[in-house]
Enzyme design. Structure first.
Site, PDB file in Angstrom:
ATOM      1  N   CYS A  74      23.818  -4.625  24.318  1.00  0.00           N
ATOM      2  CA  CYS A  74      23.131  -5.783  24.901  1.00  0.00           C
ATOM      3  C   CYS A  74      24.054  -6.877  25.443  1.00  0.00           C
ATOM      4  O   CYS A  74      23.803  -7.382  26.551  1.00  0.00           O
ATOM      5  CB  CYS A  74      22.097  -6.367  23.932  1.00  0.00           C
ATOM      6  SG  CYS A  74      22.336  -6.011  22.211  1.00  0.00           S
ATOM      7  N   ARG A 113      29.507   2.193  15.081  1.00  0.00           N
ATOM      8  CA  ARG A 113      29.076   1.404  13.921  1.00  0.00           C
ATOM      9  C   ARG A 113      29.674   2.007  12.654  1.00  0.00           C
ATOM     10  O   ARG A 113      29.718   3.229  12.503  1.00  0.00           O
ATOM     11  CB  ARG A 113      27.544   1.374  13.825  1.00  0.00           C
ATOM     12  CG  ARG A 113      26.903   0.692  15.016  1.00  0.00           C
ATOM     13  CD  ARG A 113      25.408   0.623  14.912  1.00  0.00           C
ATOM     14  NE  ARG A 113      24.819   0.123  16.157  1.00  0.00           N
ATOM     15  CZ  ARG A 113      23.520   0.089  16.406  1.00  0.00           C
ATOM     16  NH1 ARG A 113      22.654   0.520  15.496  1.00  0.00           N
ATOM     17  NH2 ARG A 113      23.078  -0.370  17.562  1.00  0.00           N
ATOM     18  N   GLN A 171      23.432   5.282  22.920  1.00  0.00           N
ATOM     19  CA  GLN A 171      22.073   4.734  22.985  1.00  0.00           C
ATOM     20  C   GLN A 171      21.525   4.843  24.405  1.00  0.00           C
ATOM     21  O   GLN A 171      22.239   4.600  25.379  1.00  0.00           O
ATOM     22  CB  GLN A 171      22.073   3.267  22.573  1.00  0.00           C
ATOM     23  CG  GLN A 171      22.262   3.033  21.095  1.00  0.00           C
ATOM     24  CD  GLN A 171      22.053   1.568  20.743  1.00  0.00           C
ATOM     25  OE1 GLN A 171      22.710   0.694  21.285  1.00  0.00           O
ATOM     26  NE2 GLN A 171      21.141   1.299  19.834  1.00  0.00           N
ATOM     27  N   ASP A 205      19.850   2.860  26.187  1.00  0.00           N
ATOM     28  CA  ASP A 205      19.512   1.445  26.069  1.00  0.00           C
ATOM     29  C   ASP A 205      19.060   0.869  27.400  1.00  0.00           C
ATOM     30  O   ASP A 205      19.602   1.223  28.444  1.00  0.00           O
ATOM     31  CB  ASP A 205      20.774   0.702  25.637  1.00  0.00           C
ATOM     32  CG  ASP A 205      20.534  -0.214  24.460  1.00  0.00           C
ATOM     33  OD1 ASP A 205      19.374  -0.346  24.058  1.00  0.00           O
ATOM     34  OD2 ASP A 205      21.512  -0.777  23.963  1.00  0.00           O
ATOM     35  N   HIS A 214      17.687  -3.176  28.996  1.00  0.00           N
ATOM     36  CA  HIS A 214      17.319  -4.566  28.747  1.00  0.00           C
ATOM     37  C   HIS A 214      16.604  -5.098  29.979  1.00  0.00           C
ATOM     38  O   HIS A 214      17.075  -4.915  31.100  1.00  0.00           O
ATOM     39  CB  HIS A 214      18.557  -5.395  28.408  1.00  0.00           C
ATOM     40  CG  HIS A 214      19.173  -4.971  27.118  1.00  0.00           C
ATOM     41  ND1 HIS A 214      20.155  -3.998  27.056  1.00  0.00           N
ATOM     42  CD2 HIS A 214      18.915  -5.339  25.838  1.00  0.00           C
ATOM     43  CE1 HIS A 214      20.481  -3.803  25.797  1.00  0.00           C
ATOM     44  NE2 HIS A 214      19.750  -4.598  25.037  1.00  0.00           N
ATOM     45  N   LYS A 270       8.212  -6.659  17.702  1.00  0.00           N
ATOM     46  CA  LYS A 270       8.521  -5.392  18.369  1.00  0.00           C
ATOM     47  C   LYS A 270       7.417  -4.374  18.156  1.00  0.00           C
ATOM     48  O   LYS A 270       6.595  -4.476  17.245  1.00  0.00           O
ATOM     49  CB  LYS A 270       9.835  -4.816  17.851  1.00  0.00           C
ATOM     50  CG  LYS A 270       9.796  -4.416  16.369  1.00  0.00           C
ATOM     51  CD  LYS A 270      11.076  -3.708  15.944  1.00  0.00           C
ATOM     52  CE  LYS A 270      11.018  -3.330  14.459  1.00  0.00           C
ATOM     53  NZ  LYS A 270      12.162  -2.484  14.054  1.00  0.00           N
ATOM     54  N   HIS A 287      14.566  -5.718  24.634  1.00  0.00           N
ATOM     55  CA  HIS A 287      15.366  -4.513  24.406  1.00  0.00           C
ATOM     56  C   HIS A 287      14.411  -3.317  24.443  1.00  0.00           C
ATOM     57  O   HIS A 287      13.323  -3.372  23.857  1.00  0.00           O
ATOM     58  CB  HIS A 287      16.015  -4.526  23.020  1.00  0.00           C
ATOM     59  CG  HIS A 287      16.896  -5.691  22.745  1.00  0.00           C
ATOM     60  ND1 HIS A 287      18.265  -5.622  22.791  1.00  0.00           N
ATOM     61  CD2 HIS A 287      16.598  -6.961  22.378  1.00  0.00           C
ATOM     62  CE1 HIS A 287      18.778  -6.794  22.470  1.00  0.00           C
ATOM     63  NE2 HIS A 287      17.784  -7.628  22.219  1.00  0.00           N
TER      64      HIS A 287
END
Length: 645
Positions: free
Chosen positions: A337, A366, A384, A386, A388, A472, A518
């Protein structure tokens, strides 16, 4: 003796003498109900069926149909386990023994490790004790006496629990025959109902879950109220073992984890990488079709960026340590992000540009403890899917709807028909713990609920479960053997836009802060791939299969025809393997079946003379001969439609 009034769930009121037990009320209602009763709920609290009722109360008699009653049943099974262990191994030290979703566990401290043979002995003794139909009885003991009881029997962990958790002068204990345990309860009346159980495994666990505390041995058991449920559960476990993505990943040569490189890091082998490419190609094409812009961001960025985002503070324990470069600290990214935010901030945006949808298949890192790493499902480096979305308030509901519809397309394309949707909201009693204003949260939750309602999507609302930065929606897919897996997340974020001073110029000429969402569909490529392996048991549909067609000549005489067929299949855009080994046909078929190849083409004299192929499907068996062009046309349609076969 005075009477009291008992109000039943249907509103009926019964007048009974004070001191009447819930079990007696159950007998009055129905002998069958009394037989099936496990526990009661009086004025909202779970209580023993044997508890005397001394005042007016709302009463429910709970059976195995009630999930809370089943948990009480499993808790009683945990006590039965501890009673059996103490009889067989009197020197063990007792820890805790709660119910869990499919059974129970109990923790013990013992010098020798419990063996599979020990579990068999313990389970047999549990059955002996259960057959005696021993009552579970509650006793109240003064706290000093309770502590002395445990000191005399050298049960220091129980002493510790009594000291910490017993707030009242009289301490609640439950006895099961000779066994006595500090426990608030409630419990089922006696052990006779506990029949459908099986001890499953032993695992290590630190006392109270804290490193540095003594290492306990935790015995797990599966437990259900009836045998049929237990049999179904054990069958599902066996099926899960057969589908284990770690086992299939090795057998099908899809991926590996190399100890030399380090745990939690995935090596994609050619076949696995090919499947991943097909998955990602589909996703990238779909992203472009739906108006997303594809971006790439660095794997490592200045630590100061993560201080601005807040990750360096609240997410520090999940991040790898910083790396020094030219006297500045850099950080392997745990999230995509902040990189997307910097792209959004690269120039001042006009309202005419919004919504901006930035998507990336971005690899993040991570620090996961080695004890929780699990194949592809829990790793240290993963990619990911991902995205945004930066938009204006009036655009948000359409963006949420588009995200949900995108999720449904993912489910359809990859062969999932069942799902569960959860909406996590804030805790209205503590608005101070959340980023964004009360109005922001209200608008965000309304956008989520309005969208789900408009799409007629059933969902469960969970207040207080949202992260501090926004509410969410989570979509959990249900796989072929009924297991839920976390998949899509659509997450509001009121934190990062403020931290990074995000702005756009509105139609009024003033600057405004955009809303930020997200969105992840698969969650991560690795985890979703692991789920796919288990869902399909390694038998990927044609469009994803690393080898789509195996060409199997009967003997060396037909090898040249096999090469012609192989070339034509390859020219048609399919992944094909020619098995020209000097092996019997059955061995070639067996190997292709083991590798889960969707189609096998058997070539002999008739096929070579007629220019045909004899088709065999991995699940449907022999499909008979047909012209090669006809076969290619059929599988082209199957592959292009992404059929699940």
């Amino acid at each position: 003796m005075s009477n009291i009034q008992i109000t039943l769930p249907d509103g009926a009121v019964r007048e009974v003498p004070s001191g009447t037990t819930a079990a007696q009320v159950a007998h009055q209602i129905s002998p069958r109900l009394a037989k099936e009763a496990l526990v009661a709920r009086a004025d909202g609290d779970l209580v023993d069926l044997s508890l005397p009722l001394n005042h007016n109360a709302k009463l429910s008699i709970l059976t195995a149909k009630d999930p809370d009653a089943v948990q009480v049943f499993r808790h009683s099974a945990a006590h039965l386990l501890a009673a059996a262990v103490l009889e067989l191994y009197p020197d063990v030290k007792l820890g805790v023994g709660p119910p869990i979703d499919t059974g129970f566990f109990y923790e013990f401290l013992r010098e020798q490790p419990f063996t599979p043979e020990d579990l068999e002995k313990i389970e047999a003794r549990m059955r002996e004790l259960a057959a005696k139909d021993t009552p579970n009885e509650r006793k109240l003991i003064p706290k000093p006496e309770a502590l002395e009881l445990y000191r005399k029997s050298n049960q220091e962990f129980k002493c510790e629990l009594v000291e910490e958790k017993a707030d009242d002068p009289m301490v609640s204990f439950y006895t099961t025959g000779k066994f006595i345990d500090f426990c608030r309860g409630p419990h089922i009346p006696s052990t006779g109902r506990i029949k459908a159980f099986k001890l499953m495994s032993v695992a290590g666990a630190y006392w109270k879950g804290q490193e540095g505390n003594p290492q306990m041995q935790r015995i797990y058991g599966a437990c259900f109220v009836d045998q049929k449920e237990l049999d179904e559960y054990l069958h599902k476990l066996e099926e899960a073992k057969r589908r284990d993505h770690r086992k299939l990943g090795q057998e099908l040569d899809l991926f590996s984890i190399q100890e030399e490189a380090g745990p939690g890091l995935i090596f994609w082998h050619p076949k696995g990488a090919l499947i991943r490419k097909e998955m990602e190609d589909w996703l990238r094409a779909e992203l472009a079709r739906r108006g997303y812009d594809l971006v790439f961001t660095p794997h490592i960025m200045r630590l100061d960026l993560w201080k601005t985002s807040g990750h360096a503070n609240f997410y520090r324990e999940n991040m790898f340590g910083p790396v020094e470069v030219e006297k500045a600290e850099y950080q392997l990214k745990p999230m995509n992000c902040p990189g997307h935010i910097l792209i959004f901030k690269s120039h001042l945006r006009s309202y005419r540009e919004l919504p901006v949808r930035l998507a990336e298949l971005g690899t993040v890192y991570r620090y996961e403890r080695s004890g929780v790493l699990h194949g592809l499902l829990r790793v240290r480096g993963f990619t990911q899917d991902d995205a945004h979305i930066f938009c204006m308030p009036e655009q948000i509901e359409k963006e949420i709807q588009d995200c949900i519809e995108f999720a449904w397309e993912v489910l359809r394309v990859f062969g999932f028909s069942d799902y569960v949707v959860e909406l996590s909201g804030g805790d209205p009693t503590h608005p101070e713990v959340y980023a964004g204003s009360v109005e922001d949260w209200k608008r965000a939750e309304e956008a989520l609920t309005n969208t789900l309602n408009r799409l007629n999507v059933p969902y469960k609302y969970i207040p207080g479960e949202a992260a501090f930065y926004g509410p969410k929606i989570d979509v959990k897919l249900v796989d072929a053997i009924g297991r839920p897996w976390q998949l899509t997340t659509v997450q509001f974020d009121f934190n990062l836009p403020k931290r990074f001073d995000l702005e756009y110029v509105g139609e009024d000429g003033s600057r405004h802060q955009p809303l930020m969402v997200h969105r992840a569909l698969w969650g991560s490529v690795e985890r979703f791939f692991g789920v796919l392996i288990e869902h399909y048991a390694g038998a990927f549909p044609l469009w994803l299969a690393p080898v789509q067609v195996a060409v199997l000549p009967l003997s060396g005489k037909f090898e040249e025809y096999g090469k012609i067929v192989t070339r034509k299949i390859k020219e048609s855009g399919f992944r094909v393997h020619l098995d020209d080994r000097n092996e019997k046909l059955q061995a070639k078929i067996r190997d292709a079946q083991m590798q889960k190849v969707p189609y096998m083409l058997i070539l002999g004299g008739k096929e070579a003379e007629g220019g045909t192929v004899s088709v065999r499907h991995r699940a449907k068996g022999d499909l008979g001969p047909r012209p090669l062009d006809e076969f290619l046309s059929e599988i082209r349609q199957e592959a292009d439609s992404r059929a699940i076969s």
